[in-house]
Design an enzyme around this catalytic site. Structure first.
Site, PDB file in Angstrom:
ATOM      1  N   GLU A   1      21.761  79.874  20.794  1.00 11.01           N
ATOM      2  CA  GLU A   1      20.507  80.164  20.103  1.00 11.01           C
ATOM      3  C   GLU A   1      19.425  79.172  20.541  1.00 11.01           C
ATOM      4  OE1 GLU A   1      19.716  82.606  18.258  1.00 11.01           O
ATOM      5  OE2 GLU A   1      17.823  81.890  17.435  1.00 11.01           O
TER       6      GLU A   1
ATOM      7  N   VAL B   1      18.214  60.797  23.519  1.00 16.82           N
ATOM      8  CA  VAL B   1      18.937  59.580  23.901  1.00 16.82           C
ATOM      9  C   VAL B   1      18.885  58.671  22.682  1.00 16.82           C
ATOM     10  CG1 VAL B   1      18.902  57.550  25.405  1.00 16.82           C
ATOM     11  CG2 VAL B   1      18.422  59.808  26.346  1.00 16.82           C
TER      12      VAL B   1
ATOM     13  N   ALA C   1      27.606  49.786  18.189  1.00 15.71           N
ATOM     14  CA  ALA C   1      28.459  48.831  18.917  1.00 15.71           C
ATOM     15  C   ALA C   1      28.967  47.768  17.952  1.00 15.71           C
ATOM     16  CB  ALA C   1      27.669  48.203  20.059  1.00 15.71           C
TER      17      ALA C   1
ATOM     18  N   ARG D   1      36.525  67.060  20.287  1.00 15.86           N
ATOM     19  CA  ARG D   1      36.809  66.799  18.877  1.00 15.86           C
ATOM     20  C   ARG D   1      36.418  68.033  18.087  1.00 15.86           C
ATOM     21  NH1 ARG D   1      33.961  61.496  19.790  1.00 15.86           N
ATOM     22  NH2 ARG D   1      35.615  60.027  20.268  1.00 15.86           N
TER      23      ARG D   1
ATOM     24  N   SER E   1      33.529  63.914   5.032  1.00 18.20           N
ATOM     25  CA  SER E   1      32.155  64.044   4.502  1.00 18.20           C
ATOM     26  C   SER E   1      31.765  65.503   4.277  1.00 18.20           C
ATOM     27  CB  SER E   1      31.167  63.432   5.502  1.00 18.20           C
ATOM     28  OG  SER E   1      31.241  64.113   6.746  1.00 18.20           O
TER      29      SER E   1
ATOM     30  N   GLU F   1      27.608  63.334  24.847  1.00 18.93           N
ATOM     31  CA  GLU F   1      28.284  64.098  23.789  1.00 18.93           C
ATOM     32  C   GLU F   1      27.555  65.429  23.600  1.00 18.93           C
ATOM     33  OE1 GLU F   1      29.915  62.675  19.666  1.00 18.93           O
ATOM     34  OE2 GLU F   1      27.829  63.309  19.415  1.00 18.93           O
TER      35      GLU F   1
ATOM     36  N   ASN G   1      24.419  73.205  11.271  1.00 19.34           N
ATOM     37  CA  ASN G   1      23.323  72.310  11.635  1.00 19.34           C
ATOM     38  C   ASN G   1      22.442  71.998  10.422  1.00 19.34           C
ATOM     39  OD1 ASN G   1      21.906  70.850  13.693  1.00 19.34           O
ATOM     40  ND2 ASN G   1      20.276  72.350  13.471  1.00 19.34           N
TER      41      ASN G   1
HETATM   42  P1  0O2 Z   1      23.545  59.834  14.994  1.00 22.60           P
HETATM   43  O1  0O2 Z   1      22.506  59.105  14.219  1.00 22.60           O
HETATM   44  O2  0O2 Z   1      23.532  61.293  14.722  1.00 22.60           O
HETATM   45  O3  0O2 Z   1      23.515  59.538  16.456  1.00 22.60           O
HETATM   46  P2  0O2 Z   1      33.589  57.612  14.373  1.00 22.60           P
HETATM   47  O4  0O2 Z   1      32.381  56.771  14.065  1.00 22.60           O
HETATM   48  O5  0O2 Z   1      34.745  56.866  14.903  1.00 22.60           O
HETATM   49  O6  0O2 Z   1      33.925  58.622  13.277  1.00 22.60           O
HETATM   50  P3  0O2 Z   1      32.159  58.569  16.697  1.00 22.60           P
HETATM   51  O7  0O2 Z   1      32.697  57.852  17.892  1.00 22.60           O
HETATM   52  O8  0O2 Z   1      30.797  58.172  16.242  1.00 22.60           O
HETATM   53  O9  0O2 Z   1      33.218  58.569  15.537  1.00 22.60           O
HETATM   54  O10 0O2 Z   1      32.216  60.077  17.012  1.00 22.60           O
HETATM   55  P4  0O2 Z   1      31.991  61.295  16.024  1.00 22.60           P
HETATM   56  O11 0O2 Z   1      32.677  61.134  14.718  1.00 22.60           O
HETATM   57  O12 0O2 Z   1      32.366  62.468  16.824  1.00 22.60           O
HETATM   58  O13 0O2 Z   1      30.438  61.223  15.685  1.00 22.60           O
HETATM   59  C1  0O2 Z   1      29.484  61.345  16.667  1.00 22.60           C
HETATM   60  C2  0O2 Z   1      28.243  61.984  16.091  1.00 22.60           C
HETATM   61  O14 0O2 Z   1      28.605  63.149  15.344  1.00 22.60           O
HETATM   62  C3  0O2 Z   1      27.527  61.130  15.092  1.00 22.60           C
HETATM   63  O15 0O2 Z   1      26.720  60.185  15.748  1.00 22.60           O
HETATM   64  C4  0O2 Z   1      26.708  62.201  14.346  1.00 22.60           C
HETATM   65  O16 0O2 Z   1      25.631  62.673  15.131  1.00 22.60           O
HETATM   66  C5  0O2 Z   1      27.714  63.299  14.228  1.00 22.60           C
HETATM   67  N1  0O2 Z   1      28.498  63.114  13.001  1.00 22.60           N
HETATM   68  C6  0O2 Z   1      29.753  62.702  12.878  1.00 22.60           C
HETATM   69  N2  0O2 Z   1      30.130  62.650  11.591  1.00 22.60           N
HETATM   70  C7  0O2 Z   1      29.071  63.064  10.867  1.00 22.60           C
HETATM   71  C8  0O2 Z   1      28.837  63.268   9.462  1.00 22.60           C
HETATM   72  O17 0O2 Z   1      29.696  63.036   8.611  1.00 22.60           O
HETATM   73  N3  0O2 Z   1      27.588  63.701   9.091  1.00 22.60           N
HETATM   74  C9  0O2 Z   1      26.610  63.975  10.004  1.00 22.60           C
HETATM   75  N4  0O2 Z   1      25.427  64.428   9.546  1.00 22.60           N
HETATM   76  N5  0O2 Z   1      26.798  63.799  11.332  1.00 22.60           N
HETATM   77  C10 0O2 Z   1      28.007  63.353  11.764  1.00 22.60           C
HETATM   78  P5  0O2 Z   1      26.233  58.890  14.991  1.00 22.60           P
HETATM   79  O18 0O2 Z   1      26.042  57.827  16.006  1.00 22.60           O
HETATM   80  O19 0O2 Z   1      27.184  58.558  13.877  1.00 22.60           O
HETATM   81  O20 0O2 Z   1      24.910  59.309  14.351  1.00 22.60           O
END
Ligand code: 0O2
Length: 267
Positions: free
Chosen positions: A43, A49, A59, A110, A119, A144, A153
């Site tokens: 869609e 970045v 980190a 994943r 969550s 990713e 979304n």
């Molecule tokens: P942002 O601000 O969106 O960039 P972990 O922290 O170990 O669970 P990891 O390595 O961060 O895992 O990978 P994961 O869980 O696949 O999450 C990567 C991104 O997926 C996150 O980036 C979010 O964008 C999204 N995401 C994951 N879990 C959630 C959630 O519970 N709620 C929402 N809204 N988004 C989620 P960032 O860097 O966490 O955040």
């Protein structure tokens, strides 16, 4: 690839380029479907970045040393592909995997759709390695790709804002309402998917009817050369009557009789 903590602009250059290129590639795929009047499984596509402050926060949270950031923080470059229907997600995943390493290599996946996060978060993530040739040389960056429906979304966007508002600690009551709303979004996805199947079935019926009508008109056109005028008038009248009646089987029978006539006239 190494992080230069003093020159983030240069460090992030290949990530910016990777995001720009991938957004164009996936948007072009969607445009291709639309150009041929086919329903697109994609869609919309967006990319970003990660901000330097968010990279450093992540980190820190994951105890990743600066020198390991490019290998261990996998979402510095991020692409988001939004689909209308849940079935489209597997189509998009297949399309990405079928690129077979030509321009990107899937290194991890994943599935938070089969296993929703605590969550309530639902989405499918692919971590890919993508090669870019920048003005300053070659690099392979991790990126990713998040693939989700519009409903997923909507939920994630709202939850993300709340997470930000409450500094990551969403109050318990609100957190449980978010889980129920995620379940409601999943139900909506299922309902929409059922409608999707119906739309696809209707489309198949429509396409076979269109193909049949095209064949009938082609057969009548070919008979025009050899058949008698009164015969042709009769055929045209019968076709219009059957077409107006809308009975597919009768049209198919009529087409069979036209084929038989063509056999008689050897055309
Ligand atoms: P942002 O601000 O969106 O960039 P972990 O922290 O170990 O669970 P990891 O390595 O961060 O895992 O990978 P994961 O869980 O696949 O999450 C990567 C991104 O997926 C996150 O980036 C979010 O964008 C999204 N995401 C994951 N879990 C959630 C959630 O519970 N709620 C929402 N809204 N988004 C989620 P960032 O860097 O966490 O955040």
């Amino acid at each position: 690839m190494f992080i230069s903590p003093t020159n983030w602009e240069e460090t992030l250059l290949p990530y910016n380029q990777a995001v720009d290129e991938l957004v164009v590639k996936f948007s072009s795929l969607a445009a291709g479907f639309r150009k041929l009047d086919r329903p697109s499984p994609i869609e919309s596509v967006s990319g970003r970045v990660k901000r330097v402050s968010s990279i450093l926060d992540k980190a820190n949270r994951k105890s990743v040393a600066t020198s390991e950031i490019t290998e261990k923080i996998e979402d510095i470059a991020g692409i988001r592909i939004i689909c209308r229907f849940i079935d489209d997600i597997s189509v998009v995943i297949r399309m990405i995997k079928d690129r077979g390493g030509i321009d990107l290599e899937v290194i991890k996946e994943r599935d938070y759709i089969t296993s929703m996060k605590p969550s309530g978060y639902r989405s499918f993530h692919l971590i890919v390695r993508y090669p870019v040739i920048t003005a300053f040389g070659f690099a392979r960056v991790l990126c990713e790709i998040q693939i989700r429906t519009m409903a997923m979304n909507f939920w994630a966007t709202i939850e993300h804002s709340l997470r930000y508002k409450y500094n990551g600690k969403i109050p318990e009551q609100l957190a449980s309402r978010l889980i129920s709303s995620s379940e409601a979004a999943a139900k909506l996805d299922d309902e929409m998917n059922a409608i999707h199947d119906e739309i696809m079935e209707a489309q198949i019926v429509y396409q076979s009817k269109t193909a049949l009508v095209d064949e009938i008109l082609d057969n009548i056109q070919r008979l025009y050369v050899s058949a008698r005028v009164d015969e042709l008038e009769d055929l045209n009248e019968r076709f219009f009557a059957l077409y107006e009646g809308g009975d597919f089987e009768k049209l198919a029978d009529f087409n069979r009789s036209l084929r038989a006539m063509r056999d008689v006239y050897r055309i």
